[in-house]
Structures are given as C-alpha cells and as structure tokens.
Design a protein around this motif. Structure first.
Motif, PDB file in Angstrom:
ATOM      1  N   GLN A  68     -67.286  12.542  78.097  1.00 25.97           N
ATOM      2  CA  GLN A  68     -67.086  12.486  76.648  1.00 25.97           C
ATOM      3  C   GLN A  68     -66.738  13.860  76.058  1.00 25.97           C
ATOM      4  N   SER A 112     -67.699   6.825  76.122  1.00 36.39           N
ATOM      5  CA  SER A 112     -68.503   6.703  74.908  1.00 36.39           C
ATOM      6  C   SER A 112     -68.933   5.245  74.726  1.00 36.39           C
ATOM      7  N   SER A 168     -72.717   8.674  71.270  1.00 36.31           N
ATOM      8  CA  SER A 168     -71.339   8.184  71.397  1.00 36.31           C
ATOM      9  C   SER A 168     -70.395   9.165  70.705  1.00 36.31           C
TER      10      SER A 168
END
Length: 340
Positions: free
Chosen positions: A9, A130, A152
C-alpha cells in the motif's frame, strides 16, 4: 485491537491534485501511513498482513469492466505519445449511459470522476491490497473478533462500482460490508469522514440489505458537491436505507455528537448485526480541508459513542491528511472505542 495493513500500500504515490483551478501536490501522501500506523499502535493495535482473498470479494462490488480498466490503464496510457506520468482524464461523458469508448483517454474519462484520482504504475497494486486489508478485517469480525482497524490506503469511500474519484479507486468499506453480508450479517456503514461517502451511497442506493449513513460537511459548497444532501434517501427497494446528515462548515464536537446520536438510533432501528465505520479523521479542526472543527478529545467521544452500540465493528480508514494532530486523532478515536 487487531489491525490490518500490507506494505504494498506504500507504493501508490500520487502527484497530481487540482483545486479551484490550481495544480497542487496531492494531500493523499504515503506519509499518512507512517502517522496513522503510529497512532493506531499507540492505541494498542497489533498489525497483521492481510490474506489474499482474490478478486471475488472486490468484484462483488465493482464491475468487471472497471476492474479491467484499473489493472491495465497505466500500461495503455504510457503507449500514448507524449502522455503524462499519471492517468488524468481531460474529457468526461455527460452521464453513465453515453457510449463506452475504446481509447485509453476516453475510458479514463468514463472511469475517473475528477482530477484527484490520478493512476500511476503502482496504483492498482496498492488499491488491491488496501481492499484485501479490509476483507481480512471483515473476516476477523466473522471469526468472532469484536473490533478491528484497517489502515486502508488509498482510501475508498468516493469510489462507485465503476468510477474512481476523490483519491479513491476501490471502495474498501463497501467491500467489507458486502463480505459481512455474504457471511450472514445485516451490516450498516457509518461514514464519519468530513466528505460525504458518495461512492458508498451510490453502490447501495437501491438496496435494503445494507444501511448507509454519512455525517459530513454540507456539500452545497464542499466536495463532493453533487451528493450528500438530506433528500437522498435511497431508491426502489432501498428507499429509507440511506441517511445523510450534512453539517454546517466549522461544526464542532457537541453539534457533531448530536447528529451522531441520530445515526446510532437509525443503526439500531435497522437491526444491524455488524458495523463498518468509514473512519475519516479529516473532520479535525486542523485538517488541511477545514470542513469541520472536531477536536482531538472530540474523536474519543465519537469513538465511545459508536462503541456503545456493542456491535462487532470494523474501522476502515478513509481520510485524514497531514497535520501534526493526525496520529493523535487516531489514537484518541481508537482509545475512545475501548472505554475508560
């Protein structure tokens, strides 16, 4: 508290952002991860990597056409002579029923709502993981975990089923809620981000099996402008299953908590058995977007009020941008959910 995050991420590093006609650095910086992770760990969170549940749970929310676009558009874009470093559309259809073009530029306009969701080489990979973090968080609730936090990033609540927007590509909160519904729960999504969760609303607008609620700065003069008004209650079978609670710019703790009480009453009336909180921290008084004026102690009060429902709850990170208070706001909120 269990928490989920994948190192892939970090790879999404958007450069382009346009506001009021001016090109500025994107506020959705990877540095947010470091600050949010520090804030979560200070509240006692222990991070694990998500399990790859595959594309199925994502495709339960997003169209196959859109997912194909997200996976392939950067490679196609780079084949265009003189193309910029990021996929940024310069033309958009008038509505979702207009023709679907073959060109990369035309499809970018169809699938990207604004200039705040540029797509670069690693955007799909970061967005995919995510979403997988959110899926693992939902599965943890299904396994009996009472509460979990998902870092996220990129965020998700402005993403529709086939449309990116506002820093968002895959709607993590919606994906998590649908995962819980498929496991037998009756989920609700409570969005406390300063911006209306327009993508989430759009995804579930004609459904009665997932309740969507958003508390946000009034969109009459605040992003996303076209959605988030009180008259938007759902459609068809979903009529009455969407609640918007817009607030005046600069609203502080006490007035916010009064609106939150209305949201919690609706969640209880829905018969909710699992709650997804789209956790934006950008309602803070020092956030760069300056929409609302929640204090750091105010986030603890918000967290405690939500936790008073005593529901299995997944906290999915949405907004909250770089300021000295960012990590402390997350610590305050998560600590508040755990009681005195």
């Amino acid at each position: 508290m269990k928490a989920f995050f994948d190192d892939r991420q970090w790879k999404h590093d958007p450069k382009h952002f346009m506001a009021a006609g001016a090109i500025k650095p994107s506020p959705e910086q990877p540095e947010r991860i470091a600050r949010l992770m520090a804030g979560a760990e200070a509240a006692g969170c222990q991070f694990s990597s998500p399990i790859d549940a595959g594309i199925g749970p994502i495709a339960a929310i997003h169209t196959a056409e859109y997912l194909t676009f997200l996976k392939n558009i950067f490679i196609r874009w780079r084949r265009i002579e003189g193309a910029g470093a990021e996929v940024i559309p310069n033309v958009h259809p008038a509505n979702r029923f207009d023709s679907y073009p073959k060109s990369a530029g035309g499809q970018a306009g169809y699938h990207q709502a604004d200039a705040a969701c540029p797509i670069a080489e690693h955007t799909w990979e970061a967005a995919y993981w995510s979403a997988q973090s959110a899926i693992s968080g939902a599965d943890a609730l299904g396994d009996g975990t009472p509460a979990a936090y998902v870092l996220s990033r990129p965020p998700g609540h402005h993403a529709f089923s086939d449309l990116a927007g506002g820093f968002c590509f895959l709607n993590n909160s919606a994906i998590a809620a649908e995962r819980l519904r498929a496991a037998g729960h009756r989920p609700a999504i409570l969005d406390v981000d300063v911006h209306h969760g327009n993508g989430t609303q759009g995804i579930f607008y004609d459904r009665a099996d997932i309740l969507t609620i958003s508390i946000h700065a009034d969109p009459e003069n605040f992003y996303p402008f076209f959605w988030g008004h009180t008259q938007e209650r759902g459609a068809g079978e979903g009529t009455g299953s969407n609640l918007n609670l817009p607030l005046e710019r600069g609203t502080g703790d006490d007035a916010y908590l009064a609106s939150l009480d209305l949201a919690l009453e609706r969640i209880s009336a829905f018969g909710c058995t699992a709650l997804v909180v789209a956790l934006g921290l950008d309602a803070h008084e020092d956030d760069p977007f300056q929409g609302l004026a929640i204090t750091t102690p105010g986030f603890a009060r918000i967290g405690a009020a939500i936790a008073s429902l005593n529901l299995p709850t997944l906290y999915v990170q949405e907004g909250g941008y770089l300021s000295d208070a960012l990590q402390h706001n997350l610590t305050s909120f998560l600590t508040g959910t755990q009681g005195p």
